[in-house]
Design a protein around this motif. Sequence first.
Motif, PDB file in Angstrom:
ATOM      1  N   LEU A  39      -1.304   7.412   4.341  1.00  0.00           N
ATOM      2  CA  LEU A  39      -0.178   6.400   4.009  1.00  0.00           C
ATOM      3  C   LEU A  39       0.655   6.975   5.655  1.00  0.00           C
ATOM      4  O   LEU A  39       1.217   6.005   6.598  1.00  0.00           O
ATOM      5  CB  LEU A  39       1.301   7.642   3.271  1.00  0.00           C
ATOM      6  N   SER A  40      -0.332   8.134   6.322  1.00  0.00           N
ATOM      7  CA  SER A  40       0.735   8.417   7.935  1.00  0.00           C
ATOM      8  C   SER A  40      -0.090   7.556   8.712  1.00  0.00           C
ATOM      9  O   SER A  40       0.095   6.726   9.884  1.00  0.00           O
ATOM     10  CB  SER A  40       0.182   9.732   8.613  1.00  0.00           C
ATOM     11  N   LEU A  41      -1.720   6.492   7.934  1.00  0.00           N
ATOM     12  CA  LEU A  41      -1.938   5.725   9.075  1.00  0.00           C
ATOM     13  C   LEU A  41      -1.580   4.578   9.018  1.00  0.00           C
ATOM     14  O   LEU A  41      -1.779   3.242   9.356  1.00  0.00           O
ATOM     15  CB  LEU A  41      -3.834   5.258   8.978  1.00  0.00           C
ATOM     16  N   LEU A  42      -1.052   3.725   8.471  1.00  0.00           N
ATOM     17  CA  LEU A  42       0.108   2.895   7.627  1.00  0.00           C
ATOM     18  C   LEU A  42       0.938   2.328   8.961  1.00  0.00           C
ATOM     19  O   LEU A  42       1.433   3.035   9.515  1.00  0.00           O
ATOM     20  CB  LEU A  42       0.299   2.539   6.552  1.00  0.00           C
ATOM     21  N   THR A  43       0.984   0.863   9.045  1.00  0.00           N
ATOM     22  CA  THR A  43       1.809   0.677  10.179  1.00  0.00           C
ATOM     23  C   THR A  43       3.088   0.452   9.258  1.00  0.00           C
ATOM     24  O   THR A  43       3.254  -0.668   8.759  1.00  0.00           O
ATOM     25  CB  THR A  43       1.129  -0.754  10.694  1.00  0.00           C
ATOM     26  N   LEU A  59       9.158   3.709   1.504  1.00  0.00           N
ATOM     27  CA  LEU A  59       8.523   5.432   0.645  1.00  0.00           C
ATOM     28  C   LEU A  59      10.071   6.172   0.783  1.00  0.00           C
ATOM     29  O   LEU A  59      10.042   7.708   0.482  1.00  0.00           O
ATOM     30  CB  LEU A  59       7.942   5.146   2.368  1.00  0.00           C
ATOM     31  N   ILE A  60      11.163   6.108   1.122  1.00  0.00           N
ATOM     32  CA  ILE A  60      12.320   7.107   0.639  1.00  0.00           C
ATOM     33  C   ILE A  60      12.781   6.810  -0.494  1.00  0.00           C
ATOM     34  O   ILE A  60      12.331   7.688  -1.207  1.00  0.00           O
ATOM     35  CB  ILE A  60      13.187   6.512   1.354  1.00  0.00           C
ATOM     36  N   ASP A  61      12.424   5.107  -1.278  1.00  0.00           N
ATOM     37  CA  ASP A  61      12.595   5.582  -2.274  1.00  0.00           C
ATOM     38  C   ASP A  61      11.745   5.962  -3.773  1.00  0.00           C
ATOM     39  O   ASP A  61      12.008   6.248  -4.704  1.00  0.00           O
ATOM     40  CB  ASP A  61      12.693   3.684  -3.289  1.00  0.00           C
ATOM     41  N   SER A  62      10.539   6.365  -3.071  1.00  0.00           N
ATOM     42  CA  SER A  62       8.845   6.589  -4.115  1.00  0.00           C
ATOM     43  C   SER A  62       9.198   8.425  -3.401  1.00  0.00           C
ATOM     44  O   SER A  62       8.662   9.075  -4.037  1.00  0.00           O
ATOM     45  CB  SER A  62       7.657   5.614  -3.331  1.00  0.00           C
ATOM     46  N   LEU A  85       1.132  -1.074   0.066  1.00  0.00           N
ATOM     47  CA  LEU A  85      -0.399   0.195   0.183  1.00  0.00           C
ATOM     48  C   LEU A  85       0.472   0.852   0.402  1.00  0.00           C
ATOM     49  O   LEU A  85       0.495   1.780  -0.778  1.00  0.00           O
ATOM     50  CB  LEU A  85      -0.741   0.741   1.232  1.00  0.00           C
ATOM     51  N   VAL A  86       2.240   1.202   0.678  1.00  0.00           N
ATOM     52  CA  VAL A  86       3.182   2.173   0.851  1.00  0.00           C
ATOM     53  C   VAL A  86       3.498   2.446  -1.208  1.00  0.00           C
ATOM     54  O   VAL A  86       3.631   3.786  -1.070  1.00  0.00           O
ATOM     55  CB  VAL A  86       4.184   1.868   1.352  1.00  0.00           C
ATOM     56  N   GLU A  87       3.588   2.139  -1.853  1.00  0.00           N
ATOM     57  CA  GLU A  87       4.577   1.937  -3.107  1.00  0.00           C
ATOM     58  C   GLU A  87       2.580   2.581  -3.788  1.00  0.00           C
ATOM     59  O   GLU A  87       3.045   3.700  -4.571  1.00  0.00           O
ATOM     60  CB  GLU A  87       4.501   0.573  -3.150  1.00  0.00           C
TER      61      GLU A  87
END
Length: 1373
Positions: free
Chosen positions: A1171-1175, A1184-1187, A1147-1149
């Motif tokens: 995004l901030s709600l994800l674990t 997240l950093i790569d995107s 889901l992050v991606e």
Amino acid sequence: MERTNIAVSERTSDLVGDRQASEDPTAQKPNHSHQIRRHAQRHRHLQPNLSLSLSNVSQFLSLSLEENGSSLRLPQILRALEEDPEDNHRLFAQNPVDVTSLRPSDLEEFVKGVSFDLSDRELFCIEDQDVFDRVYSLVRSFHTLPPPCKCNLVESLRSNLSVLLPNVDSISRSAQDQEDEVPIIDRITSHRNALKIYTFFLLTVVMTEESLVSSVDSIKVAGRGRKKQVVQSWNWEPQRGRMLSLIANSLEINLSLLFGSSELDENYLSFVVKNSFSLFENAAILKDPEAKDALCRIIGRLLRIARAESKYSDGTLAVTIIRDIGRTDPKAYVKDTVGADNVGRFLVELADRLPKVMSTNVGVLVPHFGGESYKIRNALVGVLGKLVAKAFNDVEGDVSSRSLRLRTKQAMLEILLERCRDVSAYTRSRVLQVWAELCEEHSVSIGLWNEVVSISAGRLEDKSAIVRKSALNLLITMLQHNPFGPQLRIASFEATLEQYQRKLNELEPNRPTEDSSKEPTSDGDSCNGDGEIDDLQPEVTNNTHLDSLPDSCQPENGEDIREKDASVPDIGNVEQTKALVASLEAGLSFSKCMSARMPILVQLMASSSASDVENAILLLMRCKQFQIDGAEACLRKILPLAFSQDKSIYEAVENAFISIYIRKNPVETAKQLLNLAIDSNIGDQAALEFIVNALVSKGEISSSTTSALWDFFCFNINGTTAEQSRGALSVLCMAAKSSSRILGSHIQDIIDIGFGRWAKVDPLLARTACTAIQRLSEEDKKKLLLSSGSRLFSILESLITGNWLPENIYYATADKAIKALASTIIKILSTVFDVVGQDQAQNDTDDNTVDCLTTVQVAKLSRFLFVVSHIAMNQLVYIESCIQKIRRQKTKKDKAAAESQNTEENPGATQENHSINAELGLAASDDALLDTLAERAEREIVSGGSGEKNLIGDCATFLSKLCRNFSVLQKHPELQASAMLALCRCMIIDASFCESNLQLLFTVVENAPSEVVRSNCTLSLGDLAVRFPNLLEPWTENMYARLRDVSVSVRKNAVLVLSHLILNDMMKVKGHINEMAICIEDDVERISSLAKLFFHELSKKGSNPIYNLLPDILGQLSNRNLKRESFCNVMQFLIGSIKKDKQMEALVEKLCNRFSGVTDTKQWEYISYSLSLLTFTEKGIKKLIDSFKSYEHALAEDLVTENFRSIINKGKKFAKPELKACIEEFEEKVNKFHMEKKEQEETARNAQVHIEKTKNMESLVVPSKVKDEPVEEYDEDEDVSDSEIVDPSMEEQGDSLKASDSEEVPSNSEEELSDSEEVPDSEQSGTTSPYSLTQNTSAGEEEGESENSNVKRGKRAKSSSRIRRNLRSSSRT
């Protein structure tokens, strides 16, 4: 003196001889028994007349040990046996063997030889030097031995020791029969030495093997993730338990006999103690029950041997330990959770056994309440509970000491009250458990009772399930041990309190002055010092409660109490009356507090936690037992829980039902059940039927109860009403589902009473009688048709065609009547049809006239439509039941034929025949033929497949045309509801009829003014989707649109229908699922709960479809006009249902990629919030950093950046050092981009403002000849900031005008270039993007031009200042 010298010389010669023997390597081990024998002979003349006994032997042995020392001393470590001892009182390994150098075969033979010697020779052979050396060699290299050799050696040592222990007891028995004491002393010495050696070797083996196991485990942990290596091991854990148990048994024999006195060999004891405590520190060993029990026995026995109890009975050891624990840093317990757990258990046990010692030193432990370890806080709470219950029961001492104890107790109680709000759920739960224990021990005063009740009632809404469970258990305990009496009705307390208040007013003439002072104390009863008064005067308080409260609670009704004003018992003086009034006020507050918590208990019964439901049911049962107001009504709501899939919840409901409604008296049981059936709604009746069914099967509802129900139905019991008769028949129908014979014996009573004159009194009785006829067994139905068939037909016909039933009862009764006798449907239909006059109605409807409808009553037409559609539905049900019956018979026949062929023919040939039939499709052709027949039969119900007249088919045509006549139906909403319901039933039967009327159905469901019509049609859509999914598939969007209906009932039914279709895989989850997600935030709590339940159940299907639907839901919700708070709540709930880490990482991606596809800042904010709600896991953070490239353009928004910072803060909490460095670098990058984007946006806005002002100034520019006039206009405004912007621009405008007049094109272009450098601007469009601005400002080729522009800007600044001065001087003049 001579005798002493002789003894010394003899001892000296013995020692010298022993030392010479030890120096000779070929000499044998000195026989220590000879020394003892000589010592016994020397002292024999001292007691010539002493008979031999156990005490004599011990005395001789102790004397010998004092003179010679112990005959065998063992070192603390194994390797010390190789050292040559200084004396001859210790065995040592003279010729050890290096077993590691032996070949496997030789090693095996070596071990077998040792095992043979140990088993074949006597038990004391271990003292022989050769055997001792070989055993020592094996124990020294035990870790290198193969498993079979280990097992042989351990088994030999263990079996010898187990045989040795019973022989010690035989020594004391044989001592009485021996005339010479020397052999007994010799045997004692041998037993003692063998015991030490076996114990030493066995404990050494245990320690060696445990260290090996620990090292192997650490290697496995370090090498986790690599290829597993096969390690040859043996089953060590059972061996360890047996060995330690044997050592524990060795300490429980008569050791004083072996060692000569109660003071045992300290060297031997220290060895056992040291190793036992070392093993006790190993958490893995404590998980083995056998090993743990053996270690506890060893340590306990050693403590008794050391007489620890007598040495430390004054409590000094306990005080020292308590103070050491108090001085320990609280942070140490956070790291060592196992140690904190053990310390906590020790403190609680110490407080239980030594409450006085703990109470005087508990002050050093109180600061640990501020520590972070919840286990220590739990232990301290338990300590305070033990102290409150046990440490302050001493009534001795003066007033000051008693007052001090009371203040200390009150302080502890206040701490316990405060800890109910601890940050840890475990501590809150533990505090409530402690309060329950105090209530059981009657350690809570009345003054504190209501405060504890209010706090525990508040914890019912705690977010943690364990806290709610403890709170429920506490309330149950407080009800069981309440000091106010067995009946806690509010009316009873109020009446009794009113009486005694009047009595108190009579005793005190000046009562009004005290009322004002007493009211605060009664209101603040739960939080002031009333507990102290109760403790100081226990006799007065207890007597008043015991004597007066039962009298105040005994009457059955509050009205009876109010009638007995003159019968108030006299309890004594004014003080006792005041105490009683205060007690009654406390009891009233307690009852009101419990009654006020009934709604919360109802909510807990709907909890997803089984413990909440079970304990809430138990508390409600206890409340009903004590007659708490509202408890009985709440207990009715447990019936739907009978359908729970959780077995424990169903068992709790069943047990509660039995305890409440099933009594010993059958008549009372029957009355309880029929009253419950009368007061129940449709859902409760279904649950009641389920429970009654189960209880009849189990025999909980006896035949005597069934007979009592028949007595109520037949009015055999005086005072029975028609309503009670109906309730009794309803319960009997429920029981008949499990045992159909229950109704067979009273068929005639059912007809006579159910359809007789009592049905006129209670019309619902006729409907219940129809249900009873339907539940009859097949045999009873045949008997009924033969005996009273015609009468029954006429009765049912009158029910359907008659007008005596009320409108609200008719439809349900007709439904049951049609189901009861479906064979009479055609006759009934024709009768109703003649009454309506169908032909005329149809013709008039074709002509769109309403003349016929004015001659027909709307109620009759509605009933006619209901009967027609219901008959059609029953025919459909009948056809499906026939098809199922045929298929069952066919399956049974094929199975019997296959079995007969298997017995007569070759099974292989039978299988070949089946395969041939399958290839030819014979079995499929039979099923296809059956399906064709079923479709033809279903089609003929409504459409008619032959030339014969089809009555229901004609009615369907009439019904379709009637439903299209909106002008008539709008005048009669009841007719429209009945007509549309009938139309939907006919559509369910036939596919072609359904397809031709779908447009009409959706038009009505969207535009009908009646919410009843829309609600019914919504429910029908669900049935149609199940029956004809392909026809309804194009209308999916219209079905989802019902979720936006203004009517609450329509939205609720839409949620139920869609949930049923999707969860049962009858409808695919398509792009409109966002409509269901919006229902999570519906204003109606019921709809919101149903939507949440739908997504909760959907998350359990497969691999959680919500994971795939979430991005689409996010995109659609972002485009909807939805409040931000509602969006956040919806996404928080949906993301909370995703539990797998892999799905979270994916889901992050997915969410990061959505940034690049949208340009709306609102969607950026919503995506970042999701995004901030994800674990996040380590992989999720890296993704997240790569995107970063996909969302860097959105970082200009403050809310987006805040959401990313929230993600960063969460990642720092679990990140390892390497990842933490990456996260910090990522944080700096986010902040940097955010600031750059903000600066670029600010620059772009300033440029736009400058351009707009420039354009405005161009419209105000005039030729230079009239230059003074616009200056005067700006002088009027007197805006310095505007002049600073305007004046240079005016000058530039003037320069540009001059340049244009003189046609100096290069100069003009150069000025435009400098302007573009001063403020970002575009020569073509007038605006510049932040990205292009960055490129322009960073270009190195324009450095020279920037210097020229700086010079020009300086000139313009001087010119603007000169203009401002001129403006000011002109304004002054």
